[in-house]
Design a protein around this motif. Structure first.
Motif, PDB file in Angstrom:
ATOM      1  N   ALA B  91      46.475  36.419  39.747  1.00 11.62           N
ATOM      2  CA  ALA B  91      45.764  36.696  41.003  1.00 11.62           C
ATOM      3  C   ALA B  91      46.669  36.414  42.204  1.00 11.62           C
ATOM      4  O   ALA B  91      46.738  37.214  43.139  1.00 11.62           O
ATOM      5  N   GLN B 183      40.523  40.108  35.673  1.00  8.88           N
ATOM      6  CA  GLN B 183      39.944  39.292  36.741  1.00  8.88           C
ATOM      7  C   GLN B 183      40.961  39.020  37.841  1.00  8.88           C
ATOM      8  O   GLN B 183      40.614  39.034  39.021  1.00  8.88           O
ATOM      9  N   ILE B 187      39.905  39.949  41.587  1.00 10.60           N
ATOM     10  CA  ILE B 187      39.758  38.835  42.534  1.00 10.60           C
ATOM     11  C   ILE B 187      40.718  38.991  43.705  1.00 10.60           C
ATOM     12  O   ILE B 187      40.321  38.925  44.868  1.00 10.60           O
ATOM     13  N   ILE B 191      39.671  39.537  47.656  1.00  8.82           N
ATOM     14  CA  ILE B 191      39.945  38.500  48.652  1.00  8.82           C
ATOM     15  C   ILE B 191      40.840  39.061  49.753  1.00  8.82           C
ATOM     16  O   ILE B 191      40.668  38.777  50.929  1.00  8.82           O
TER      17      ILE B 191
END
Ligand SMILES: [Zn+2]
Lengths: 156, 338
Positions: B91, B183, B187, B191
């Motif tokens: 991420a 994910q 994510i 964001i």
């Protein structure tokens, strides 16, 4: 007495690193604010310059302590820059022989924000900053944690 | 650890709403099974009861192996836990990389409606998860080295909800990595675009869509209760009967219905097979595949199979190299012997 002095020294360094972390995050947020559609650019820019000043100040204090930060100081200065990236996306790269600022280089806001993120990462890596105010990656981590323990290894 | 504490830990999946075998989901699956048999199949309550709690299913040799694997695999589940670090690393990496483009700036849509963003995030997360599951599952069947691992799951000859634990630990790790990637991407993108308003709609701590998937009888996928949906719905969601068909030995069911919750991937990529009422399905690997025979085999055999595949491939390559140089018949290289 000497032991006390070194404890204070270490704590002081920690406090400064936390401040650098915090103001790098503030500046990051200010840049977001400046770019909002209905932004009061002048006001947002003012806030950004103020926070950038704090960031620069604390980063200078951090490297003028008793400990020689060596490479870390160099990296930090390169990331924060001599002066803030301004509204025309130019920034100070040095001083000409006649004493004027050289500002022939330009950097996008995205690029500068990335550098601010790296400043925060540097503070975490080198000074294990614990109190992370304005952590840009905090939301990322929180979501990852929230999703992380869902049963994702479940197969069919 | 006390004996009871160890036992509690082993059974913790039953009281964890994040797990498929959570008692609430099991109970609901049970109710769905009764309703289906009585209201749709017109069985009496008594025959429905006898059919659901079929001793031949729950105490079969295959099911008893599943129960043992359930306990043994708990120990292996610890291998999957460091994946959170991987997920945050992925991420962060993508979040950094997003700063290198200049089409969208950080927080560009942070003034979007929060309800909308949270709903979009929950949906995107669910779809990304389901989509990557489809492809990994498809590869597990199509790539011989991955099939060596996935064969363990397909060696079940009767299915109970516990069959979901009949999985080689290596497969568990692959699925964990898959979710870290899926994910991590979703994510970081959210964001970056929406800032800190991003959140997940949850019920009992679970993504609301995953919760509904389990509430809709996800446990019946691995069971002998063959619930099919209407044709149009089986193009959107995989019914229990469709997944059971995925476990069938029949040739016409081979490599069909890889989907987890959504059937649209199977539909799009040509592996969809609708359920067939009144057709008895035999579960397992069939006669042409050799499956693991013992518990130890479940863990070891995939590696033996893989080394066989590797050796075979090395031989093939060698043969190819040989033939192109020294192994050509004498005449071909030097002309007829004198
Ligand atoms: Zn399969």
């Amino acid at each position: 007495m000497k032991a006390h002095a070194s404890t204070i020294e270490a704590n002081w360094e920690q406090v400064l690193a936390e401040a650098v972390f915090k103001y790098a995050g503030s500046a990051y947020k200010d840049i977001n604010k400046m770019q909002e559609d209905d932004a009061d650019v002048a006001k947002a820019y003012k806030g950004y310059v103020k926070h950038w000043g704090e960031l620069k100040g604390f980063s200078m204090a951090l490297q003028s302590g008793r400990n020689n930060l060596g490479e870390t100081a160099g990296t930090m200065n390169e990331l924060i820059l001599f002066g803030p990236v301004t509204l025309d996306n130019s920034y100070v790269t040095g001083v000409t022989s006649s004493g004027d600022f050289k500002r022939e280089k330009r950097m996008t806001w995205n690029d500068y924000q990335l550098q601010l993120l790296k400043v925060q990462q540097l503070m975490v890596d080198k000074f294990s900053v614990a109190s992370r105010v304005n952590d840009q990656l905090a939301d990322l981590g929180a979501l990852a944690e929230m999703l992380g323990d869902q049963s994702n290894a479940e197969t069919d | 650890m006390e004996y009871t504490a160890i036992f509690d830990d082993f059974l913790s999946d039953f009281i964890d709403p994040k797990k498929r075998i959570f008692v609430g989901y099991l109970g609901l699956s049970l109710i769905i099974a009764y309703v289906w048999l009585v209201a749709v199949r017109r069985s009496t309550l008594k025959t429905a009861h006898a059919q659901i709690f079929n001793r031949k299913v729950f105490f079969s040799k295959s099911a008893r192996v599943d129960y043992k694997l359930f306990f043994i695999n708990r120990a292996f589940s610890l291998l999957v836990s460091p994946l959170l670090i991987t997920q945050i690393a992925i991420a962060t990496f993508i979040f950094y990389a997003l700063h290198r483009q200049n089409i969208v700036h950080s927080g560009q849509f942070s003034d979007a409606n929060k309800t909308f963003v949270v709903a979009l995030f929950s949906l995107s997360m669910f779809i990304a998860d389901d989509f990557t599951k489809y492809f990994l599952h498809r590869w597990m069947h199509r790539w011989p080295m991955l099939w060596a691992f996935h064969k363990v799951h397909h060696s079940a000859e009767t299915m109970t909800p516990i069959t979901v634990y009949r999985v080689h630990p290596a497969e568990g790790i692959l699925y964990g990595l898959r979710s870290a990637v899926a994910q991590g991407i979703v994510i970081s993108t959210f964001i970056f675009a929406f800032g800190n308003i991003v959140d997940l709609y949850t019920i009992v701590g679970v993504n609301i869509l995953v919760f509904f998937f389990h509430m809709a009888g996800s446990n019946l996928r691995h069971s002998h209760i063959s619930i099919g949906y209407w044709k149009f719905l089986e193009h959107v969601f995989i019914s229990p009967a469709q997944h059971q068909l995925h476990h069938s030995v029949a040739d016409e069911h081979h490599d069909k219905n890889f989907g987890a919750a959504l059937a649209i991937w199977d539909w799009l990529f040509g592996s969809l097979h609708l359920s067939e009422a009144e057709k008895d399905i035999t579960y397992g690997l069939g006669l042409t595949e050799s499956g693991p025979k013992t518990i130890v085999d479940m863990y070891i055999k995939p590696f033996q199979d893989i080394s066989k595949i590797l050796i075979l491939n090395i031989r093939k390559v060698r043969k190819l190299l040989f033939l192109s140089s020294s192994e050509k018949p004498f005449e071909a290289r030097f002309g007829p012997k004198l």
